[in-house]
Scaffold this active site. Structure first.
Site, PDB file in Angstrom:
ATOM      1  N   CYS A 146      -3.580 -11.410  18.797  1.00  0.00           N
ATOM      2  CA  CYS A 146      -3.074 -12.759  19.086  1.00  0.00           C
ATOM      3  C   CYS A 146      -1.562 -12.822  19.269  1.00  0.00           C
ATOM      4  O   CYS A 146      -1.045 -12.379  20.283  1.00  0.00           O
ATOM      5  CB  CYS A 146      -3.573 -13.714  18.006  1.00  0.00           C
ATOM      6  SG  CYS A 146      -3.543 -15.424  18.515  1.00  0.00           S
ATOM      7  N   LYS A 167      -4.938 -27.010  22.155  1.00  0.00           N
ATOM      8  CA  LYS A 167      -5.207 -25.782  21.414  1.00  0.00           C
ATOM      9  C   LYS A 167      -6.568 -25.190  21.804  1.00  0.00           C
ATOM     10  O   LYS A 167      -7.548 -25.922  21.882  1.00  0.00           O
ATOM     11  CB  LYS A 167      -5.184 -26.090  19.911  1.00  0.00           C
ATOM     12  CG  LYS A 167      -5.360 -24.859  19.066  1.00  0.00           C
ATOM     13  CD  LYS A 167      -5.137 -25.149  17.592  1.00  0.00           C
ATOM     14  CE  LYS A 167      -5.274 -23.866  16.798  1.00  0.00           C
ATOM     15  NZ  LYS A 167      -4.927 -24.005  15.408  1.00  0.00           N
ATOM     16  N   SER A 196      -7.995 -19.060  18.338  1.00  0.00           N
ATOM     17  CA  SER A 196      -7.267 -20.111  17.629  1.00  0.00           C
ATOM     18  C   SER A 196      -5.807 -20.025  18.043  1.00  0.00           C
ATOM     19  O   SER A 196      -5.007 -19.346  17.407  1.00  0.00           O
ATOM     20  CB  SER A 196      -7.402 -19.897  16.113  1.00  0.00           C
ATOM     21  OG  SER A 196      -6.687 -20.871  15.407  1.00  0.00           O
ATOM     22  N   HIS A 239      -9.770 -13.630  17.911  1.00  0.00           N
ATOM     23  CA  HIS A 239      -9.775 -13.178  16.515  1.00  0.00           C
ATOM     24  C   HIS A 239     -11.157 -12.660  16.113  1.00  0.00           C
ATOM     25  O   HIS A 239     -11.851 -13.299  15.306  1.00  0.00           O
ATOM     26  CB  HIS A 239      -9.376 -14.327  15.581  1.00  0.00           C
ATOM     27  CG  HIS A 239      -7.922 -14.654  15.630  1.00  0.00           C
ATOM     28  ND1 HIS A 239      -6.974 -13.867  15.022  1.00  0.00           N
ATOM     29  CD2 HIS A 239      -7.260 -15.668  16.223  1.00  0.00           C
ATOM     30  CE1 HIS A 239      -5.773 -14.394  15.225  1.00  0.00           C
ATOM     31  NE2 HIS A 239      -5.913 -15.482  15.951  1.00  0.00           N
ATOM     32  N   GLU A 241     -11.814 -10.519  14.106  1.00  0.00           N
ATOM     33  CA  GLU A 241     -11.817 -10.188  12.675  1.00  0.00           C
ATOM     34  C   GLU A 241     -12.140 -11.407  11.804  1.00  0.00           C
ATOM     35  O   GLU A 241     -12.374 -11.259  10.601  1.00  0.00           O
ATOM     36  CB  GLU A 241     -10.447  -9.614  12.259  1.00  0.00           C
ATOM     37  CG  GLU A 241      -9.306 -10.622  12.033  1.00  0.00           C
ATOM     38  CD  GLU A 241      -8.700 -11.179  13.320  1.00  0.00           C
ATOM     39  OE1 GLU A 241      -9.193 -10.850  14.415  1.00  0.00           O
ATOM     40  OE2 GLU A 241      -7.714 -11.962  13.228  1.00  0.00           O
ATOM     41  N   ARG A 253      -8.030 -27.620   6.830  1.00  0.00           N
ATOM     42  CA  ARG A 253      -6.567 -27.744   6.712  1.00  0.00           C
ATOM     43  C   ARG A 253      -6.058 -28.882   7.599  1.00  0.00           C
ATOM     44  O   ARG A 253      -5.236 -29.697   7.168  1.00  0.00           O
ATOM     45  CB  ARG A 253      -5.900 -26.422   7.123  1.00  0.00           C
ATOM     46  CG  ARG A 253      -4.373 -26.487   7.179  1.00  0.00           C
ATOM     47  CD  ARG A 253      -3.769 -25.259   7.859  1.00  0.00           C
ATOM     48  NE  ARG A 253      -4.245 -25.114   9.225  1.00  0.00           N
ATOM     49  CZ  ARG A 253      -4.105 -24.011   9.966  1.00  0.00           C
ATOM     50  NH1 ARG A 253      -3.520 -22.945   9.462  1.00  0.00           N
ATOM     51  NH2 ARG A 253      -4.554 -23.969  11.202  1.00  0.00           N
TER      52      ARG A 253
HETATM   53  C1  SCA Z   1      -6.599 -22.243   7.013  1.00  0.00           C
HETATM   54  C2  SCA Z   1      -5.868 -21.822   5.769  1.00  0.00           C
HETATM   55  C3  SCA Z   1      -4.674 -22.718   5.512  1.00  0.00           C
HETATM   56  C4  SCA Z   1      -6.834 -21.883   4.591  1.00  0.00           C
HETATM   57  O1  SCA Z   1      -6.209 -21.377   3.426  1.00  0.00           O
HETATM   58  P1  SCA Z   1      -6.354 -22.120   1.990  1.00  0.00           P
HETATM   59  O2  SCA Z   1      -5.698 -21.299   0.960  1.00  0.00           O
HETATM   60  O3  SCA Z   1      -5.924 -23.546   2.147  1.00  0.00           O
HETATM   61  O4  SCA Z   1      -7.902 -22.086   1.762  1.00  0.00           O
HETATM   62  P2  SCA Z   1      -8.721 -22.747   0.587  1.00  0.00           P
HETATM   63  O5  SCA Z   1      -9.657 -23.708   1.202  1.00  0.00           O
HETATM   64  O6  SCA Z   1      -7.812 -23.244  -0.507  1.00  0.00           O
HETATM   65  O7  SCA Z   1      -9.581 -21.524   0.069  1.00  0.00           O
HETATM   66  C5  SCA Z   1      -9.019 -20.438  -0.605  1.00  0.00           C
HETATM   67  C6  SCA Z   1      -9.979 -19.277  -0.512  1.00  0.00           C
HETATM   68  O8  SCA Z   1     -10.376 -19.066   0.850  1.00  0.00           O
HETATM   69  C7  SCA Z   1      -9.911 -17.804   1.322  1.00  0.00           C
HETATM   70  N1  SCA Z   1      -9.433 -17.998   2.666  1.00  0.00           N
HETATM   71  C8  SCA Z   1      -8.311 -18.605   3.039  1.00  0.00           C
HETATM   72  N2  SCA Z   1      -8.174 -18.581   4.356  1.00  0.00           N
HETATM   73  C9  SCA Z   1      -9.232 -17.945   4.835  1.00  0.00           C
HETATM   74  C10 SCA Z   1      -9.641 -17.590   6.120  1.00  0.00           C
HETATM   75  N3  SCA Z   1      -8.918 -17.901   7.175  1.00  0.00           N
HETATM   76  N4  SCA Z   1     -10.785 -16.925   6.271  1.00  0.00           N
HETATM   77  C11 SCA Z   1     -11.526 -16.613   5.190  1.00  0.00           C
HETATM   78  N5  SCA Z   1     -11.186 -16.920   3.935  1.00  0.00           N
HETATM   79  C12 SCA Z   1     -10.052 -17.581   3.751  1.00  0.00           C
HETATM   80  C13 SCA Z   1      -8.787 -17.439   0.382  1.00  0.00           C
HETATM   81  O9  SCA Z   1      -8.567 -16.053   0.357  1.00  0.00           O
HETATM   82  C14 SCA Z   1      -9.322 -17.966  -0.926  1.00  0.00           C
HETATM   83  O10 SCA Z   1     -10.346 -17.110  -1.378  1.00  0.00           O
HETATM   84  P3  SCA Z   1     -10.544 -16.770  -2.937  1.00  0.00           P
HETATM   85  O11 SCA Z   1     -10.601 -18.121  -3.606  1.00  0.00           O
HETATM   86  O12 SCA Z   1     -11.831 -16.022  -2.956  1.00  0.00           O
HETATM   87  O13 SCA Z   1      -9.349 -15.938  -3.290  1.00  0.00           O
HETATM   88  C15 SCA Z   1      -5.390 -20.362   5.904  1.00  0.00           C
HETATM   89  O14 SCA Z   1      -6.466 -19.492   6.140  1.00  0.00           O
HETATM   90  C16 SCA Z   1      -4.399 -20.193   7.016  1.00  0.00           C
HETATM   91  O15 SCA Z   1      -3.224 -20.516   6.928  1.00  0.00           O
HETATM   92  N6  SCA Z   1      -4.828 -19.615   8.104  1.00  0.00           N
HETATM   93  C17 SCA Z   1      -3.908 -19.426   9.152  1.00  0.00           C
HETATM   94  C18 SCA Z   1      -4.595 -19.038  10.323  1.00  0.00           C
HETATM   95  C19 SCA Z   1      -3.570 -18.928  11.403  1.00  0.00           C
HETATM   96  O16 SCA Z   1      -2.421 -19.287  11.259  1.00  0.00           O
HETATM   97  N7  SCA Z   1      -4.031 -18.497  12.500  1.00  0.00           N
HETATM   98  C20 SCA Z   1      -3.178 -18.430  13.589  1.00  0.00           C
HETATM   99  C21 SCA Z   1      -2.916 -17.058  13.957  1.00  0.00           C
HETATM  100  S1  SCA Z   1      -3.178 -17.033  15.616  1.00  0.00           S
HETATM  101  C22 SCA Z   1      -1.703 -16.723  16.318  1.00  0.00           C
HETATM  102  O17 SCA Z   1      -1.285 -15.586  16.215  1.00  0.00           O
HETATM  103  C23 SCA Z   1      -0.916 -17.860  16.983  1.00  0.00           C
HETATM  104  C24 SCA Z   1      -0.824 -17.677  18.464  1.00  0.00           C
HETATM  105  C25 SCA Z   1      -0.439 -18.976  19.205  1.00  0.00           C
HETATM  106  O18 SCA Z   1       0.283 -19.811  18.607  1.00  0.00           O
HETATM  107  O19 SCA Z   1      -0.854 -19.149  20.347  1.00  0.00           O
END
Ligand code: SCA
Ligand code: HSE
EC number: 2.3.1.46
Length: 358
Positions: A146, A167, A196, A239, A241, A253
């Site tokens: 990505c 998006k 995403s 993605h 993965e 979120r």
């Molecule tokens: C969506 C959130 C905010 C979710 O995180 P949170 O901590 O709020 O989750 P939560 O509901 O409180 O749940 C916590 C539990 O879920 C797990 N968990 C958190 N995120 C997860 C995910 N994405 N997939 C699977 N499990 C996940 C945690 O390890 C934790 O597990 P345990 O409790 O078992 O420990 C996060 O995953 C995140 O920031 N993702 C970012 C994705 C992103 O930015 N993608 C863009 C990249 S793409 C790019 O490169 C951009 C390119 C462009 O702009 O065009």
């Protein structure tokens, strides 16, 4: 793992002609069997740091049950980190210098969450270029996910990503468009990949720099492409993965940001993720949330577990197939000394030449 052609059974020739991975018996006897070392440059934000580790470790581990893989996670200075994530990195990650000095066979660079389209203004820009430039000379192959793909297309190939009108968010159907490439060997020809992202590098941009486009979606654009040599840089825009629940977590979120007044407008559903029943439950939740907000009450609990229980994963086995092919190709050409990317007889400009299907 390749089949060894240990006699002159005609089937070996047929499979070789199909592009199957067939190892000549004298090559098999002289192969320097050893483990593979894979770097994981984790640039994801704190909340996704450990989940991203698990996702890529799982993908590598599940791609082959016989070979031994050592995965070396590291990060970059300049990425904003909270105390807990920084402590995790300090305790468990290796410094880039150590990784560089010991050498890698393969490198995976995750995506990252950046605000605004200007990649070159990001604080991690210069250290990221340093890692990618080092890897291009010293690591057999680098897999970019990505945002890492967008960064490499900009600084190595001069192609800037373009903002999308909205998006690209969901799970989309893709087709293999170059079946001759060994990264696609034996994978399904049609399969799903989650996306995403707010930005896109188009097929025309990849082709303008002679990159090889291997997998594409009518709706979501290019997913998989390689550098012109076919192996040294492998680029994902999607993605594969992602966990089954990752897009649900992102949706939750966005709903929470809306509930806290930090997002304009209620978020749309990620496409092709929620069943009709799940959509109905989430619509009902939206009404309850909006009513609660109107009345100044606490938001109701998001029905995460109920929705998660009904989600399908339609991308994982093909993702593992592609990663297995990638690591198998690396193994065929990498040097026994992991600091040296290729065996003496491999041409870095055309590393797949001596491999069936390459
Ligand atoms: C969506 C959130 C905010 C979710 O995180 P949170 O901590 O709020 O989750 P939560 O509901 O409180 O749940 C916590 C539990 O879920 C797990 N968990 C958190 N995120 C997860 C995910 N994405 N997939 C699977 N499990 C996940 C945690 O390890 C934790 O597990 P345990 O409790 O078992 O420990 C996060 O995953 C995140 O920031 N993702 C970012 C994705 C992103 O930015 N993608 C863009 C990249 S793409 C790019 O490169 C951009 C390119 C462009 O702009 O065009
Ligand atoms: N590329 C090596 C295996 C890694 O040491 C060989 O085929 O002999």
């Amino acid at each position: 793992m390749p089949i060894v052609a240990h006699n002159d059974l005609p089937t070996f020739d047929r499979l070789r002609a199909e592009g199957q991975n067939i190892l000549e018996s004298d090559r098999a006897i002289h192969q320097d069997i050893r483990e593979l070392h894979i770097g994981l440059l984790n640039m994801m934000p704190d909340a996704a740091l450990a989940a991203t580790e698990r996702q890529f470790f799982r993908l590598v581990g599940q791609s082959n049950q016989i070979a031994q893989f050592y995965v070396h996670p590291f990060s970059l200075p300049g990425l904003p980190r909270g105390e807990k994530a920084q402590a995790h990195i300090d305790r468990y990650y290796e410094p880039f210098e150590t990784v560089r000095d010991q050498g890698l066979d393969a490198l995976i660079i995750t995506g990252a969450n950046v605000s605004g389209p200007g990649l070159a203004d990001q604080p991690f820009w210069a250290p990221l270029i340093e890692v990618v430039d080092w890897a291009f000379e010293s690591v057999t192959s680098t897999l970019c996910s990505c945002l890492a793909t967008h960064a490499v297309m900009q600084f190595r190939y001069g192609q800037r990503r373009q903002p999308l009108p909205s998006k690209r968010w969901g799970v989309y159907t893709h087709r293999v468009v170059d079946q001759s490439h060994p990264l696609n060997s034996s994978t399904n020809t049609m399969f799903d990949v989650p996306h995403s992202r707010f930005n896109d590098v188009s097929r025309e941009q990849f082709e303008a720099v002679d990159a090889r486009v291997l997998v594409e979606s009518e709706e979501a654009g290019v997913h998989l492409a390689t550098s012109p040599d076919g192996l040294r840089i492998v680029m994902f825009q999607g993605h594969p993965e992602y966990d089954t629940i990752s897009l649900l977590k992102e949706y939750k979120r966005e709903v929470q940001l809306f509930a806290n007044g930090m997002r304009d407008g209620y978020p749309p559903f990620p496409e092709n993720v929620f069943s009709r029943k799940a959509s109905a439950v989430l619509e009902e939740y939206r009404h309850m949330l909006e009513r609660a907000l109107d009345r100044g009450r606490e938001p109701p609990l998001f029905p995460e577990e109920r929705i998660a229980a009904g989600l399908d994963n339609t991308w994982r086995d093909t993702a593992e197939g592609v990663v297995g092919n990638w690591l198998g190709l690396i193994y065929r050409v990498t040097h026994n000394d992991r600091r040296i990317p290729f065996m003496e007889w491999v041409d870095p400009e055309d590393p797949l030449r001596h491999i069936s299907g390459g």
